[in-house]
Structures are given as structure tokens and as C-alpha cells.
Write a protein that holds these residues in place. Sequence first.
Motif, PDB file in Angstrom:
ATOM      1  N   GLN A 274       0.809  -1.228   0.000  1.00 33.36           N
ATOM      2  CA  GLN A 274       0.000   0.000   0.000  1.00 33.36           C
ATOM      3  C   GLN A 274       0.835   1.267   0.000  1.00 33.36           C
ATOM      4  O   GLN A 274       0.364   2.325  -0.437  1.00 33.36           O
ATOM      5  N   ALA A 275       2.064   1.205   0.494  1.00 28.99           N
ATOM      6  CA  ALA A 275       2.921   2.391   0.554  1.00 28.99           C
ATOM      7  C   ALA A 275       4.370   1.947   0.478  1.00 28.99           C
ATOM      8  O   ALA A 275       4.733   0.864   0.955  1.00 28.99           O
ATOM      9  N   LEU A 276       5.201   2.804  -0.118  1.00 30.59           N
ATOM     10  CA  LEU A 276       6.620   2.508  -0.302  1.00 30.59           C
ATOM     11  C   LEU A 276       7.423   3.767  -0.035  1.00 30.59           C
ATOM     12  O   LEU A 276       7.031   4.866  -0.449  1.00 30.59           O
ATOM     13  N   ALA A 277       8.552   3.620   0.665  1.00 30.10           N
ATOM     14  CA  ALA A 277       9.426   4.757   0.955  1.00 30.10           C
ATOM     15  C   ALA A 277      10.868   4.320   0.782  1.00 30.10           C
ATOM     16  O   ALA A 277      11.236   3.188   1.118  1.00 30.10           O
ATOM     17  N   LEU A 278      11.687   5.225   0.262  1.00 30.08           N
ATOM     18  CA  LEU A 278      13.127   5.010   0.079  1.00 30.08           C
ATOM     19  C   LEU A 278      13.863   6.200   0.654  1.00 30.08           C
ATOM     20  O   LEU A 278      13.506   7.353   0.394  1.00 30.08           O
ATOM     21  N   SER A 279      14.905   5.939   1.438  1.00 34.58           N
ATOM     22  CA  SER A 279      15.698   7.020   2.017  1.00 34.58           C
ATOM     23  C   SER A 279      16.356   7.843   0.918  1.00 34.58           C
ATOM     24  O   SER A 279      16.823   7.300  -0.085  1.00 34.58           O
ATOM     25  N   GLN A 280      16.409   9.154   1.112  1.00 37.22           N
ATOM     26  CA  GLN A 280      17.004  10.030   0.111  1.00 37.22           C
ATOM     27  C   GLN A 280      18.509   9.878   0.012  1.00 37.22           C
ATOM     28  O   GLN A 280      19.082  10.065  -1.063  1.00 37.22           O
ATOM     29  N   ASP A 281      19.162   9.532   1.115  1.00 36.40           N
ATOM     30  CA  ASP A 281      20.622   9.530   1.113  1.00 36.40           C
ATOM     31  C   ASP A 281      21.230   8.251   1.658  1.00 36.40           C
ATOM     32  O   ASP A 281      22.444   8.112   1.672  1.00 36.40           O
ATOM     33  N   ASP A 282      20.424   7.295   2.113  1.00 35.87           N
ATOM     34  CA  ASP A 282      20.948   6.060   2.678  1.00 35.87           C
ATOM     35  C   ASP A 282      20.313   4.858   2.000  1.00 35.87           C
ATOM     36  O   ASP A 282      19.327   4.979   1.263  1.00 35.87           O
ATOM     37  N   ALA A 283      20.857   3.683   2.272  1.00 33.50           N
ATOM     38  CA  ALA A 283      20.308   2.433   1.754  1.00 33.50           C
ATOM     39  C   ALA A 283      19.295   1.887   2.741  1.00 33.50           C
ATOM     40  O   ALA A 283      19.607   1.061   3.597  1.00 33.50           O
ATOM     41  N   ALA A 284      18.068   2.371   2.652  1.00 31.19           N
ATOM     42  CA  ALA A 284      16.995   1.946   3.542  1.00 31.19           C
ATOM     43  C   ALA A 284      15.674   2.035   2.793  1.00 31.19           C
ATOM     44  O   ALA A 284      15.400   3.028   2.112  1.00 31.19           O
ATOM     45  N   VAL A 285      14.852   0.989   2.931  1.00 32.21           N
ATOM     46  CA  VAL A 285      13.559   0.900   2.262  1.00 32.21           C
ATOM     47  C   VAL A 285      12.513   0.536   3.301  1.00 32.21           C
ATOM     48  O   VAL A 285      12.769  -0.273   4.202  1.00 32.21           O
ATOM     49  N   ALA A 286      11.329   1.142   3.179  1.00 31.70           N
ATOM     50  CA  ALA A 286      10.202   0.811   4.057  1.00 31.70           C
ATOM     51  C   ALA A 286       8.983   0.521   3.197  1.00 31.70           C
ATOM     52  O   ALA A 286       8.721   1.225   2.211  1.00 31.70           O
ATOM     53  N   THR A 287       8.248  -0.549   3.552  1.00 38.19           N
ATOM     54  CA  THR A 287       7.039  -0.923   2.834  1.00 38.19           C
ATOM     55  C   THR A 287       5.914  -1.146   3.831  1.00 38.19           C
ATOM     56  O   THR A 287       6.145  -1.516   4.989  1.00 38.19           O
ATOM     57  N   ALA A 288       4.684  -0.917   3.349  1.00 32.95           N
ATOM     58  CA  ALA A 288       3.496  -1.166   4.161  1.00 32.95           C
ATOM     59  C   ALA A 288       2.563  -2.069   3.378  1.00 32.95           C
ATOM     60  O   ALA A 288       2.193  -1.760   2.240  1.00 32.95           O
ATOM     61  N   SER A 289       2.203  -3.199   3.974  1.00 29.49           N
ATOM     62  CA  SER A 289       1.302  -4.154   3.347  1.00 29.49           C
ATOM     63  C   SER A 289       0.367  -4.699   4.421  1.00 29.49           C
ATOM     64  O   SER A 289       0.827  -5.148   5.484  1.00 29.49           O
ATOM     65  N   ALA A 290      -0.935  -4.631   4.133  1.00 33.62           N
ATOM     66  CA  ALA A 290      -1.943  -5.014   5.129  1.00 33.62           C
ATOM     67  C   ALA A 290      -1.711  -4.206   6.407  1.00 33.62           C
ATOM     68  O   ALA A 290      -1.688  -2.979   6.371  1.00 33.62           O
ATOM     69  N   PHE A 291      -1.461  -4.861   7.546  1.00 33.81           N
ATOM     70  CA  PHE A 291      -1.244  -4.146   8.800  1.00 33.81           C
ATOM     71  C   PHE A 291       0.209  -4.207   9.245  1.00 33.81           C
ATOM     72  O   PHE A 291       0.507  -3.984  10.430  1.00 33.81           O
ATOM     73  N   ASP A 292       1.116  -4.492   8.323  1.00 40.18           N
ATOM     74  CA  ASP A 292       2.536  -4.625   8.647  1.00 40.18           C
ATOM     75  C   ASP A 292       3.360  -3.559   7.933  1.00 40.18           C
ATOM     76  O   ASP A 292       3.100  -3.236   6.768  1.00 40.18           O
ATOM     77  N   VAL A 293       4.346  -3.027   8.642  1.00 40.48           N
ATOM     78  CA  VAL A 293       5.347  -2.127   8.071  1.00 40.48           C
ATOM     79  C   VAL A 293       6.700  -2.798   8.239  1.00 40.48           C
ATOM     80  O   VAL A 293       7.090  -3.164   9.351  1.00 40.48           O
ATOM     81  N   VAL A 294       7.419  -2.982   7.131  1.00 39.96           N
ATOM     82  CA  VAL A 294       8.710  -3.656   7.124  1.00 39.96           C
ATOM     83  C   VAL A 294       9.777  -2.664   6.678  1.00 39.96           C
ATOM     84  O   VAL A 294       9.596  -1.947   5.683  1.00 39.96           O
ATOM     85  N   MET A 295      10.891  -2.610   7.414  1.00 41.98           N
ATOM     86  CA  MET A 295      12.026  -1.762   7.072  1.00 41.98           C
ATOM     87  C   MET A 295      13.197  -2.654   6.689  1.00 41.98           C
ATOM     88  O   MET A 295      13.577  -3.563   7.443  1.00 41.98           O
ATOM     89  N   LEU A 296      13.759  -2.416   5.507  1.00 41.37           N
ATOM     90  CA  LEU A 296      14.848  -3.212   4.950  1.00 41.37           C
ATOM     91  C   LEU A 296      16.101  -2.363   4.829  1.00 41.37           C
ATOM     92  O   LEU A 296      16.026  -1.184   4.449  1.00 41.37           O
ATOM     93  N   SER A 297      17.251  -2.957   5.110  1.00 39.11           N
ATOM     94  CA  SER A 297      18.539  -2.274   4.948  1.00 39.11           C
ATOM     95  C   SER A 297      19.632  -3.339   4.868  1.00 39.11           C
ATOM     96  O   SER A 297      19.452  -4.463   5.352  1.00 39.11           O
TER      97      SER A 297
END
Length: 490
Positions: A195-218
Motif C-alpha cells: 500500500q505504501a513505499l518509501a526510500l531514504s534520500q541519502d541512505d540504503a533503507a527501504v520501508a514498505t506497508a502491506s496489510a497491517f505490517d510495516v517492514v524496514m529493509l537495509s
Amino acid sequence: MNDVPFFDIQLPYELAINIFQYLDRKELGRCAQVSKTWKVIAEDEVLWYRLCQQEGHLPDSSISDYSCWKLIFQECRAKEHMLQTNWKNRKGAVSELEHIPDAVLCDVHSHDGVVIAGYTSGDVRVWDTRTWDYVAPFLESEDEEDEPGLQPNVSFVRINSSLAVAAYEDGFLNIWDLRIGRYPIHRFEHDARIQALALSQDDAAVATASAFDVVMLSPNEEGYWQIAAEFEVPKLVQHLEIVPETRRYPVAVAAAGDLMYLLKAEDSARTLLYAHGPPVTCLDVSANQVAFGVQGLGWVYEGSKILVYSLEAGRRLLKLGNVLRDFTCVNLNDSPPNLMVSGNRDGRVRIHDLRTGNIALSLSAHQLGVSAVQMDDWKIVSGGEEGLVSVWDYRMNQKLWEVYSGHPVKHISFSSRSLITANVPYQPVVRNADRDSFTPHRRHRGLIRAYEFAVDQLAFHSPLPACRSSCDTMATHYYDLALAFPYNHV
């Protein structure tokens, strides 16, 4: 030169330089007219190198790179003035980035002139508009044997200086390293649609939202991507952003209905910033603050507002606005210090003064709602749901020019020398498997335009899109714009 006459005393040269470093360029020019000794001090390379660094000219240079920093400063100022003039007169080149013939545009994002786009065919393309070579490579999926065009639709795309990320309708996420190649370095799968996706502007970090979960990847210390943190929220997340300049451990802000969370990967901490109020309508974050719009309760009760919170203290700093219609977009991170720009469903663009909490300027920019907006120290570029891109000189409350396309403007990003705009259809036409020959008409595919205003890259023969000038333009300024095509050709 050892001692310098300074009024009625003699000062060492180094001490005089330390005093003069607090002067700006105009004050240095006046000091240079006092005497020959003061002229030598006022034209010292250290002072003009400092001025260049303060105004953002050649930030990666050292003082030994040039022999005359005053001349370099003057050249940079002249180029800056020329770019501003080109912006005002819409003088430069514009290109429509090449489209995939049998697909419809789904999402667009850009960073520092590099553009990424996702399509209904599942294809992801990247352009580097800084090189003026718009032959875009495809970013391949994980399986090289997959037939092109059979992948699920692309839901979201994001890009920064080194990474590209795409989320698909089936819950898959691909991460590419632009420095390595066309194949993803990591692939992640959700059980439901992202449902939502975010990427850090200056670092290697990704965040996703699916159903009721938010996952942060790095990536870990060995460079392998992993789940840095995972959070569960009670409602579906509509807005998600990663806080810039968070260094090693990513920090995200997630809005789920009437709830706002601060999510820290370091200790998997979930902090509730905002709760049990009107639902959140838009969101943006800076290194220290978060700004988000909330729905109004009706003009009789309470209008729509923008709330500004401190990320460090976790408390509200400002309550801005109080208008009838809902705020649709807000830009805090890219705005000048102590200012913020927002767009509203009433078609108005507003500049907010964060020092006083007041609205410094309100512009009637669009017929429908404002869908994207950005500002710098003298201009505003806004996009509307009706497909209009407008450029304003907000210091004079004056519209400079505008360009129309048939779809809502979903992305705007500009620098001093370039502008990227994207018109994305509301509901992309999905290719049916039983109609393999279906090809959407050009006007239904969406559109990405790249404008170049740099002096050394002008292309006067580039076809410019038709635009119309504001009817109330002032003849004393060069703001009137002629149509790019004669009326009988429009």
C-alpha cells in the motif's frame, strides 16, 4: 604584508582576514574602495572561497583548485542569473521521455535528474536526464526467463543516488543497485498488496506497508539486505516516509487513518505521535520535523489543518491553516528554512511561515485540487488534478507560465537548471491477457517531461508543449509567453 592599518590601530593580516570573513559580497566591495591595503584584504582568496561555499557554488572544490575565487564567484553568479532568466522566460529545451508503446504509466519518481517509471506491463525504466541522452534502460525482474509484458502492474517506484525500488501489485518488491547493473540485488515478498513505499534520500533503507505490517529493509555490514525491523499497526497505512539523515538505523513515519507512528529500526520502537483525531491526508518529513495534513470537521466546527511535530521531542509544534477543503500535498523537506508549501483541494497553493504559524501567501493556482508542489527561494512549481503545471514567482505574486496535459500531475521535481514533471492517469488501463494486441492510445498512456534551463545545454529546436500565459501578466516584466505553436496549429 604583516600589519594592516585598521582605523587608529595596526592589526596582523590574519586577524584582519578573520574580521572580514563576516562580511558579505556587497560589504567586501565597499571595503575594497577604502584603501589599497583594504582592497588587498577584501580580495583575499580565502574570503571569496568562503562566499562560494556559503552560496553553494562548487561545494566539492578546495581552495587550491582555482587561482582567482572572486572571478569564479562572479561567473557562478552570472550563470545563476541566466538560469533564473531562462526559468522566467521558459527558455530552454523540453523532451518527452520515451514511452513503452503497449503500457500505461503507473508511477514516477526522480532524484537529481534521474527518473524512474513503472508501467502496467510490469516494466521499470530509468532515464538520466543530466546527460541529455534519454535512451532509457529497462530494469529486469529477478527471473531472466520471464516473458516481457506478463509481469503484474507496478504499484510504486522510488529512486535515490544509488538505489531503485519498485513495488508490484502481487506484493513483490525489487531493489536494484544502479552502480552494479540491471538485475535486482534483493527481492522481497509480502503476502498482500503493497500500500505504501518509501526510500531514504541519502541512505540504503527501504520501508514498505502491506496489510497491517510495516517492514524496514537495509543491508547489513556484509552488504546483504535483511529485515531491519518489522512493525504491526492497527489500521492500513496510507502514507509512509523515511526520515532523512538517520545514518545507520533507519527511522520512518507512517500514517494509518487517524494514527501517526514514529518507527525506529534501532530498537524496534513504535511511538504514537498523533491519535484519535481527523484522518491524515498528506505527509512529508525533514531531518527534525514531520508535517501532515488532517481532514476538517466542517467549516462550522473546525477546518482542515496542517500539524507540525518535532521528531526528537515527539510533540506538536505548530497548527497551521484552518481552511474548508482538505490539504492534498505538503512539502517540508525541500522548502527554504522556516517556510513550507502546501496544496489544497480548493486549488490553492499556500506558503506557511513556520516562525509565526501564519500563511505568508496564498495563490489560486488550479481549477481542481493541487496534486504536487515544490518551492525554492524565489519560485513555486505546482501540479493540479486537471493536468496543469504552473510556475510562479511568489516574491511578486506572479504566474510565469503554465503547461497543460490531459492527466493529473503526480510528480514534480526541480533544481536550478532542470524540471521533471509526470502526468499519470487516474486509473491505468490494464492489459487483458485475452487481448494481447491491445495498445492504449497515446493520450491515455501518461506523460513524463524533462525541461532543461542550463545555459550550456539549450536546444532551441526542441519542440515545446503548448502553454498559455496568464491574462494578468505585467508588460513591464518578461513574463508574457507566446504559444510554442501558432494558433492554427494548436
